[in-house]
Design an enzyme around this catalytic site. Sequence first.
Site, PDB file in Angstrom:
ATOM      1  N   ASN A   9     -23.879  14.595 -17.857  1.00 56.71           N
ATOM      2  CA  ASN A   9     -22.553  14.350 -17.616  1.00 56.71           C
ATOM      3  C   ASN A   9     -22.393  12.787 -17.709  1.00 56.71           C
ATOM      4  OD1 ASN A   9     -19.857  13.647 -16.530  1.00 56.71           O
ATOM      5  ND2 ASN A   9     -20.349  14.710 -14.531  1.00 56.71           N
ATOM      6  N   LYS A  11     -19.901  10.873 -17.593  1.00 50.42           N
ATOM      7  CA  LYS A  11     -18.746  10.498 -16.881  1.00 50.42           C
ATOM      8  C   LYS A  11     -17.708   9.302 -17.541  1.00 50.42           C
ATOM      9  CE  LYS A  11     -21.157  11.661 -12.674  1.00 50.42           C
ATOM     10  NZ  LYS A  11     -21.745  11.339 -11.382  1.00 50.42           N
ATOM     11  N   HIS A  95     -16.008  19.279 -10.526  1.00 50.55           N
ATOM     12  CA  HIS A  95     -16.777  18.057  -9.983  1.00 50.55           C
ATOM     13  C   HIS A  95     -16.308  17.543  -8.781  1.00 50.55           C
ATOM     14  CE1 HIS A  95     -19.168  14.523 -10.150  1.00 50.55           C
ATOM     15  NE2 HIS A  95     -20.027  15.195 -10.988  1.00 50.55           N
ATOM     16  N   GLU A  97     -16.347  14.563  -8.061  1.00 53.61           N
ATOM     17  CA  GLU A  97     -15.462  13.379  -7.967  1.00 53.61           C
ATOM     18  C   GLU A  97     -14.124  13.732  -8.467  1.00 53.61           C
ATOM     19  OE1 GLU A  97     -18.006  11.327 -11.033  1.00 53.61           O
ATOM     20  OE2 GLU A  97     -19.385  11.099  -9.335  1.00 53.61           O
ATOM     21  N   GLU A 167     -24.241  20.508  -6.182  1.00 51.98           N
ATOM     22  CA  GLU A 167     -24.231  19.332  -6.321  1.00 51.98           C
ATOM     23  C   GLU A 167     -23.889  18.453  -4.886  1.00 51.98           C
ATOM     24  OE1 GLU A 167     -24.080  17.055 -10.345  1.00 51.98           O
ATOM     25  OE2 GLU A 167     -22.105  17.414  -9.593  1.00 51.98           O
ATOM     26  N   GLY A 173     -25.014  10.029  -7.325  1.00 55.08           N
ATOM     27  CA  GLY A 173     -25.023   8.587  -7.642  1.00 55.08           C
ATOM     28  C   GLY A 173     -25.530   7.790  -6.616  1.00 55.08           C
ATOM     29  N   SER A 213     -28.659  12.664  -8.609  1.00 49.32           N
ATOM     30  CA  SER A 213     -29.687  11.703  -8.611  1.00 49.32           C
ATOM     31  C   SER A 213     -31.230  12.400  -9.074  1.00 49.32           C
ATOM     32  CB  SER A 213     -30.134  11.005  -7.200  1.00 49.32           C
ATOM     33  OG  SER A 213     -28.915  10.178  -6.735  1.00 49.32           O
TER      34      SER A 213
END
Length: 250
Positions: A9, A11, A95, A97, A167, A173, A213
């Site tokens: 991904n 991003k 996702h 985010e 996730e 991250g 991660s």
Amino acid sequence: MRKIIVAGNWKMNNDLNESVLLINEIKKTLVNRDDVKVIVAPPFTALDRVSQLLSGTNIGLSAQNMCYEDSGAFTGAVSAKMLKSVGCEYVILGHSERRTLFGEKDAMINKKLKKAISEGITPIFCIGETLEERESGKMKSVIEEQIKNGLEGISEADFEGTIVAYEPVWAIGTGKTATPEQAQEVHAFIRNLLKEMYSENLAENTTIQYGGSVKPENAGELIGQKDIDGALVGGACLKADSFSNIVKNA
Ligand code: PGA
């Protein structure tokens, strides 16, 4: 047998030129494995070009988001048909985010999942708990809610082939990875939920990726767990050699 799937991904990283450089490097460094499906998810602006560069390879192309409408006055949105027209076969939906920074709720993610499925695009359906939810003992109920709400009204036949990505938000991250045991526990929980909602056969055949991660050093052990069938990779997919090493170690 379910497939091991490793997806990168990208991003909001890489302009057009950088995207071309990255995909060319990935093509050079990636060692093809029959047992691992590789997918890349560049930003919208690079999908068309990356798609052309992927022709003749077996690397799949994914978008990072999609609108649930077909067309019309939805400024800034991108439809399933548009994605298909540039060769996208997959789309990341839900996702964390998108959920936390852009306010996407389960009901909207449900509409997107239905649209992707009806258009023949395979969703990578993301779920995961925050640190606060985990520490207050709500982890399983949060995940159950995301799955049940996200999949509401989606039949077994429609769900088939959908990829689930677990996730944990606290691992995205941050450099903090769930331990293989922590991740395995949640993956087994998700698979069991799918069994209750649909069937044992569907649950056993659904790829459940881990994300948060993932790097070359931990990919092997994570994906080595019984119910972990691949990875959704963020930071470590932006360098061709680390992404390729994740695939190699998967
Ligand atoms: P990360 O991101 O690998 O940088 O933690 C994973 C993701 O958000 O898909």
